[in-house]
Enzyme design. Structure first.
Site, PDB file in Angstrom:
ATOM      1  N   GLU A  91     -32.382  54.477 -37.956  1.00 35.77           N
ATOM      2  CA  GLU A  91     -31.046  55.173 -37.432  1.00 35.77           C
ATOM      3  C   GLU A  91     -30.047  54.725 -38.508  1.00 35.77           C
ATOM      4  O   GLU A  91     -29.223  55.527 -39.045  1.00 35.77           O
ATOM      5  CB  GLU A  91     -30.801  56.305 -35.880  1.00 35.77           C
ATOM      6  N   HIS A 110     -30.599  55.197 -42.221  1.00 38.35           N
ATOM      7  CA  HIS A 110     -30.383  56.304 -42.348  1.00 38.35           C
ATOM      8  C   HIS A 110     -28.723  55.934 -42.724  1.00 38.35           C
ATOM      9  O   HIS A 110     -28.157  56.627 -42.885  1.00 38.35           O
ATOM     10  CB  HIS A 110     -30.417  57.581 -41.546  1.00 38.35           C
TER      11      HIS A 110
HETATM   12 ZN    ZN Z   1     -35.940  59.156 -40.530  1.00 37.59          ZN
END
Ligand code: ZN
Length: 504
Positions: A268, A271
């Site tokens: 994450e 991201h």
């Molecule tokens: Zn992902």
């Protein structure tokens, strides 16, 4: 009207739309983190009001007029300029938004909301027959949607474009097929290999608070800023880039497993770094301040999770730290054994639990089936049989229950057909980008050994993040790596890694 004025007006309009979307983003984040259950109906009303406002604003004929003015101007002369990219991508989204008739949008929303509930029941009771009429309905609506968009080739292309702008089945199917063949061979070698990792090392007691401390320190080392970002706890981890200065990620902790939260946080945060690296301060609302595609987004998370987080170089630096933090569970464990444990490969039924080597096979199977359904070559009634047959073929496993087979994912019930390929594309792009980063920075792995991750982050920012949608995914890959999309870098990377771990 001058092109300059039209561009400013378009920019202002896009900015306002993004402000509304970011309000929906905050509400969505809150819904998944802290909202009491009693707030669900109010939240649904708030979100549907906002999405209606966004749709109305974006499909205003004025946006079309501005785009027409701009398309006839010098601003589009250099197709790779940020202005041309913003005009091109806004036009693309505008056309898509105005092509779907309102009654179809409403019918899709209504049907998929109901279908998701029926899917939950069907999965719980392992009862595909219960779900089948809903899959029929969703499929029919998806085909109508594809027809409304219009497409070249097969309907799948129209839906794929929703998630991976500009990508076509023809471009990816050949790479996927090569990938599948190589993966089946690799898995066979791993299965027959003499060495086996001891996974019990990462399945001991791992104090949740300590996991949080360690996970945050790793995210920080990656460059994830806690000034402009947060980390919270949810059942289904996600990342949301709300706007300039505000990116949020979540994770879940398992007190008996180290991997889930740790690699979840790295994923994450990967991201998150993309969101933080986009040019949002200046261009918020414009396509050049948004991610190129879901596949490119996933390449960022998977690179940090796998190429970095599951590399030995990374753990040369971080393992002694982990040993200090998780004294009891990791004392007396060697780096090599730990490294093997976090890279364990075991074919299994469930996609979201799959390891790095088997994950893509789960995706390819879904891609093949949904493509066949959309073409009319596969009836929903025949999905379980076809699923199980292919599963045996790819994984060597007999599917005993549809709940662990074709009923396991929410995507089809939610109407997300065309979404699955972006996961595999993310893995392919990540390996291809990482191979290039290693070429550009030959000492990259020894930097990791010193705990230095900032140069990779900077490389990603310069080569990928800052461009947003300036280049569509296929072009971005070509530009950054000098090659079109290929299965080879991913296969080379995995073969080298698993050869060492499994000794085949
Ligand atoms: Zn992902």
């Amino acid at each position: 009207m001058s092109a300059k004025k039209a561009y400013e007006e378009l920019k202002q309009c896009c900015r306002e739309i993004s402000l509304l979307a970011s309000c929906a983003g905050v509400l969505g984040w809150d819904e998944r983190t802290y909202m009491p259950r009693g707030g669900a109906n109010l939240r649904a009303d708030q979100l549907s009001l906002l999405s209606g406002m966004i749709h109305e604003k974006f499909t205003d004929p004025r946006v079309g007029e501005l785009l027409s003015t701009l398309e006839a101007s010098d601003l589009v002369k250099d197709e790779d300029s940020p202005e041309a990219a913003n005009i091109r991508e806004t036009r693309h989204q505008f056309d898509k938004a105005t092509k779907l008739p309102k009654d179809l949008v409403e019918e899709i929303t209504k049907t998929t909301t109901l279908a998701q509930g029926e899917w939950v029941t069907a999965r719980k009771n392992n009862d595909f027959k219960h779900f089948q009429p809903w899959l029929d309905k969703v499929l029919t609506l998806q085909i109508r949607k594809a027809d409304a968009y219009g497409y070249v080739g097969e309907p799948y292309n129209a839906l794929l474009d929703n998630y991976e702008v500009g990508a076509t089945v023809d471009e990816i199917v050949d790479v996927f097929e090569k990938l599948r063949k190589e993966l089946v061979v690799l898995l066979k070698k791993i299965k027959d290999a003499p060495k086996r990792p001891d996974v019990s090392i990462v399945e001991r007691d791992y104090d949740v608070n300590l996991q949080k401390v360690f996970g945050e320190s790793v995210a920080q080392a990656m460059g994830y800023s806690f000034e402009t970002g947060r980390l919270d706890t949810t059942t289904h981890p996600f990342c949301t880039g709300l706007g300039p200065g505000d990116t949020r990620i979540t994770t879940r902790y398992n007190p008996k497993r180290l991997n889930d939260a740790l690699f979840g946080i790295m994923h994450e945060a990967g991201h998150g770094l993309y969101e933080m690296g986009l040019n949002k301060e200046e261009d918020f609302g414009m396509p050049t301040a948004e991610s190129a595609s879901l596949g490119i987004h996933e390449s960022q998370s998977r690179m940090w999770e796998n190429q970095v987080g599951r590399s030995k170089a990374f753990w040369k630096y971080f393992f002694p730290q982990a040993q200090r933090i998780f004294k009891e569970s990791l004392s007396g464990v060697s780096l090599d054994d730990f490294y093997a444990a976090i890279n364990n490969v075991t074919p299994s039924y469930i996609r979201v639990e799959a390891d790095e080597a088997t994950y893509n096979l789960h995706i390819l199977l879904r891609f093949e089936l949904e493509r066949a359904m959309l073409k009319g070559d596969l009836k929903p009634a025949d999905v379980p049989g076809e699923w199980n047959r292919r599963f045996k073929d790819y994984f060597g496993l007999e599917v005993k229950s549809d709940a662990d087979g074709c009923l396991q994912d929410v995507h089809w019930s939610a109407g997300y057909m065309g979404y699955f390929p972006t996961y595999a594309l993310g893995n392919l792009y990540s390996a291809q980008f990482f191979a290039r980063a290693q070429k550009d920075m030959p000492d990259l792995m020894s930097q990791f050994e010193q705990g230095t991750l900032s140069n990779l982050r900077q490389w990603l920012k310069e080569n990928i993040h800052q461009h947003g949608t300036r280049y569509r995914a296929a072009k971005l890959v070509q530009k950054v790596t000098g090659q079109p999309l290929s299965h080879q870098p991913l296969i080379d990377y995995m073969t080298a890694k698993f050869q060492e771990i499994y000794g085949f």
